[in-house]
Design a protein around this motif. Structure first.
Motif, PDB file in Angstrom:
ATOM      1  N   LEU A 105     -46.586  -5.406  -2.148  1.00 56.63           N
ATOM      2  CA  LEU A 105     -45.656  -4.852  -2.096  1.00 56.63           C
ATOM      3  C   LEU A 105     -45.856  -4.237  -3.367  1.00 56.63           C
ATOM      4  N   THR A 106     -44.403  -3.471  -3.917  1.00 58.85           N
ATOM      5  CA  THR A 106     -44.872  -2.236  -4.586  1.00 58.85           C
ATOM      6  C   THR A 106     -44.236  -2.804  -6.139  1.00 58.85           C
ATOM      7  N   ASP A 107     -44.348  -3.135  -7.521  1.00 59.46           N
ATOM      8  CA  ASP A 107     -43.693  -3.564  -8.739  1.00 59.46           C
ATOM      9  C   ASP A 107     -42.779  -2.219  -9.138  1.00 59.46           C
ATOM     10  N   THR A 108     -42.384  -2.880  -9.748  1.00 62.89           N
ATOM     11  CA  THR A 108     -40.973  -2.096 -10.607  1.00 62.89           C
ATOM     12  C   THR A 108     -41.842   0.071 -11.154  1.00 62.89           C
ATOM     13  N   GLN A 109     -43.208  -0.396 -11.864  1.00 65.72           N
ATOM     14  CA  GLN A 109     -43.816   1.142 -12.038  1.00 65.72           C
ATOM     15  C   GLN A 109     -44.407   1.906 -11.127  1.00 65.72           C
ATOM     16  N   GLY A 110     -44.280   1.116  -9.807  1.00 68.77           N
ATOM     17  CA  GLY A 110     -45.047   2.153  -8.789  1.00 68.77           C
ATOM     18  C   GLY A 110     -46.465   1.733  -7.968  1.00 68.77           C
ATOM     19  N   ARG A 111     -46.712   0.627  -8.632  1.00 69.29           N
ATOM     20  CA  ARG A 111     -47.781  -0.416  -8.861  1.00 69.29           C
ATOM     21  C   ARG A 111     -48.687  -1.377  -6.983  1.00 69.29           C
ATOM     22  N   THR A 112     -49.397  -1.034  -6.488  1.00 66.50           N
ATOM     23  CA  THR A 112     -49.562  -2.118  -5.848  1.00 66.50           C
ATOM     24  C   THR A 112     -49.675  -3.546  -6.601  1.00 66.50           C
ATOM     25  N   VAL A 113     -49.237  -4.678  -5.795  1.00 62.87           N
ATOM     26  CA  VAL A 113     -49.538  -5.533  -5.985  1.00 62.87           C
ATOM     27  C   VAL A 113     -49.301  -6.598  -5.015  1.00 62.87           C
ATOM     28  N   THR A 114     -50.913  -7.593  -4.743  1.00 58.87           N
ATOM     29  CA  THR A 114     -51.079  -7.807  -3.819  1.00 58.87           C
ATOM     30  C   THR A 114     -50.894  -9.849  -3.924  1.00 58.87           C
ATOM     31  N   ASP A 115     -51.375 -10.512  -3.638  1.00 53.55           N
ATOM     32  CA  ASP A 115     -51.287 -12.090  -3.325  1.00 53.55           C
ATOM     33  C   ASP A 115     -52.749 -12.591  -4.175  1.00 53.55           C
ATOM     34  N   ALA A 116     -53.469 -11.385  -3.996  1.00 57.02           N
ATOM     35  CA  ALA A 116     -54.869 -11.268  -5.117  1.00 57.02           C
ATOM     36  C   ALA A 116     -54.035 -10.953  -6.104  1.00 57.02           C
ATOM     37  N   THR A 117     -53.484  -9.987  -6.992  1.00 58.91           N
ATOM     38  CA  THR A 117     -53.141  -9.993  -8.052  1.00 58.91           C
ATOM     39  C   THR A 117     -52.440 -10.671  -8.741  1.00 58.91           C
ATOM     40  N   LEU A 118     -51.621 -11.814  -8.025  1.00 65.01           N
ATOM     41  CA  LEU A 118     -50.601 -13.341  -9.105  1.00 65.01           C
ATOM     42  C   LEU A 118     -52.002 -13.975  -9.312  1.00 65.01           C
ATOM     43  N   ARG A 119     -53.120 -13.473  -8.770  1.00 65.64           N
ATOM     44  CA  ARG A 119     -54.172 -15.364  -8.764  1.00 65.64           C
ATOM     45  C   ARG A 119     -54.518 -15.653 -10.454  1.00 65.64           C
ATOM     46  N   GLY A 120     -54.324 -16.289 -11.103  1.00 64.78           N
ATOM     47  CA  GLY A 120     -55.701 -16.244 -12.276  1.00 64.78           C
ATOM     48  C   GLY A 120     -54.258 -16.969 -13.512  1.00 64.78           C
ATOM     49  N   LYS A 121     -53.163 -17.420 -12.252  1.00 63.29           N
ATOM     50  CA  LYS A 121     -51.963 -17.508 -13.121  1.00 63.29           C
ATOM     51  C   LYS A 121     -50.532 -18.209 -12.126  1.00 63.29           C
ATOM     52  N   PRO A 122     -50.175 -19.664 -12.701  1.00 67.30           N
ATOM     53  CA  PRO A 122     -49.543 -20.455 -11.826  1.00 67.30           C
ATOM     54  C   PRO A 122     -47.587 -19.733 -12.118  1.00 67.30           C
ATOM     55  N   PHE A 123     -47.528 -19.311 -10.910  1.00 73.15           N
ATOM     56  CA  PHE A 123     -46.409 -18.642 -10.786  1.00 73.15           C
ATOM     57  C   PHE A 123     -45.308 -19.296  -9.838  1.00 73.15           C
ATOM     58  N   ALA A 124     -43.574 -18.747 -10.145  1.00 72.03           N
ATOM     59  CA  ALA A 124     -42.811 -19.041  -9.449  1.00 72.03           C
ATOM     60  C   ALA A 124     -42.006 -17.852  -9.461  1.00 72.03           C
ATOM     61  N   ILE A 125     -41.495 -18.361  -7.689  1.00 71.32           N
ATOM     62  CA  ILE A 125     -41.810 -16.516  -6.623  1.00 71.32           C
ATOM     63  C   ILE A 125     -40.661 -16.450  -6.467  1.00 71.32           C
ATOM     64  N   PHE A 126     -39.052 -15.866  -6.644  1.00 73.71           N
ATOM     65  CA  PHE A 126     -37.330 -16.133  -5.701  1.00 73.71           C
ATOM     66  C   PHE A 126     -37.615 -14.655  -5.223  1.00 73.71           C
ATOM     67  N   PHE A 127     -37.047 -15.431  -3.978  1.00 75.04           N
ATOM     68  CA  PHE A 127     -36.152 -13.630  -3.294  1.00 75.04           C
ATOM     69  C   PHE A 127     -35.131 -13.881  -3.722  1.00 75.04           C
ATOM     70  N   GLY A 128     -34.492 -12.800  -3.839  1.00 72.00           N
ATOM     71  CA  GLY A 128     -33.207 -11.807  -3.438  1.00 72.00           C
ATOM     72  C   GLY A 128     -32.291 -10.700  -3.600  1.00 72.00           C
ATOM     73  N   PHE A 129     -31.863 -10.055  -4.021  1.00 72.51           N
ATOM     74  CA  PHE A 129     -31.789  -8.741  -4.814  1.00 72.51           C
ATOM     75  C   PHE A 129     -30.766  -8.236  -5.221  1.00 72.51           C
ATOM     76  N   THR A 130     -30.553  -6.686  -5.811  1.00 79.03           N
ATOM     77  CA  THR A 130     -29.972  -7.206  -7.215  1.00 79.03           C
ATOM     78  C   THR A 130     -28.864  -6.897  -7.312  1.00 79.03           C
ATOM     79  N   HIS A 131     -28.191  -6.150  -6.048  1.00 86.11           N
ATOM     80  CA  HIS A 131     -26.286  -6.230  -5.586  1.00 86.11           C
ATOM     81  C   HIS A 131     -25.562  -7.984  -5.497  1.00 86.11           C
ATOM     82  N   CYS A 132     -26.886  -8.926  -6.034  1.00 92.41           N
ATOM     83  CA  CYS A 132     -25.693 -10.688  -5.537  1.00 92.41           C
ATOM     84  C   CYS A 132     -25.423 -10.749  -6.602  1.00 92.41           C
TER      85      CYS A 132
END
Length: 203
Positions: free
Chosen positions: A51-78
């Motif tokens: 996927l793409t982050d807010t700076q336009g950089r590519t982020v993959t599942d591998a990018t997030l490894r190394g640190k536990p994370f909490a992931i949530f799916f939604g939308f900004t107009h929610c």
């Protein structure tokens, strides 16, 4: 042999066959090894994505490894669930104290029509804490929502606008990107905080 005796013999034979079948099934059945059960649980959610982050950089599942994370799916107009959930996650991370820095919060928009990287970046500034915001094209989003078994659906509303119905759970992943648990909006904050502490301790 009289018919009555013949029927009796047949019943005994069928009973014997049934007992043999049951004995065979018991002999063949083995409970799944504990490590296999744990492996299946850890791989129940999550998987490859790009996927793409807010700076336009590519982020993959591998990018997030190394640190536990909490992931949530939604939308900004929610109007309610998304901001409430993100505020809750910010509060929980603050309640972790110094350990909160060891947890990433990840927000994935399921509204690619409106949520550009810049729009998501602006939205996340409201929470005054680091949150990784991600988006992608429909094919990229399909890959991650399939991996996490997330539901989302565009729903038209009055005035020509729309909202997005979506899964409201927060997925907790360990530092290796393996599924750990979920946070449900019906849970109290004490059990949620306990789960996060256990995630940081074990993951």
């Amino acid at each position: 042999m009289p018919a009555t005796d013949l029927r009796r013999v047949r019943r005994w034979l069928w009973a014997a066959v049934a007992l043999v079948a049951v004995a065979a099934s018991v002999a063949l059945w083995r409970p799944a090894p504990k490590n296999q059960v744990a492996e299946d649980y850890a791989s129940a959610f999550g998987g490859p994505f790009s996927l793409t982050d807010t700076q336009g950089r590519t982020v993959t599942d591998a990018t997030l490894r190394g640190k536990p994370f909490a992931i949530f799916f939604g939308f900004t107009h929610c109007p309610d669930v998304c901001p409430t959930t993100l505020q809750m996650m910010v509060r929980l991370r603050q309640n972790l104290g110094a350990d909160g820095d060891r947890l990433n919060i990840v927000f994935v928009s399921v509204d690619p029509e409106r949520d550009t990287p810049a729009e998501i970046g602006h939205y996340l500034t409201m929470f005054d804490t680091p949150i990784i915001g991600l988006t992608g094209n429909p094919a990229q989003l399909k890959a991650i929502v399939d991996a996490y078994h997330v539901f989302y659906e565009k729903v038209p509303i009055e005035g020509g606008d729309y909202v997005v119905d979506h899964t409201a759970s927060v997925f907790l992943m360990d530092a290796d990107g393996r599924f750990f648990s979920t946070l449900d909006h019906k849970e109290g904050e004490a059990p949620k905080l306990a789960k996060l502490k256990r995630l940081l301790r074990e993951g």
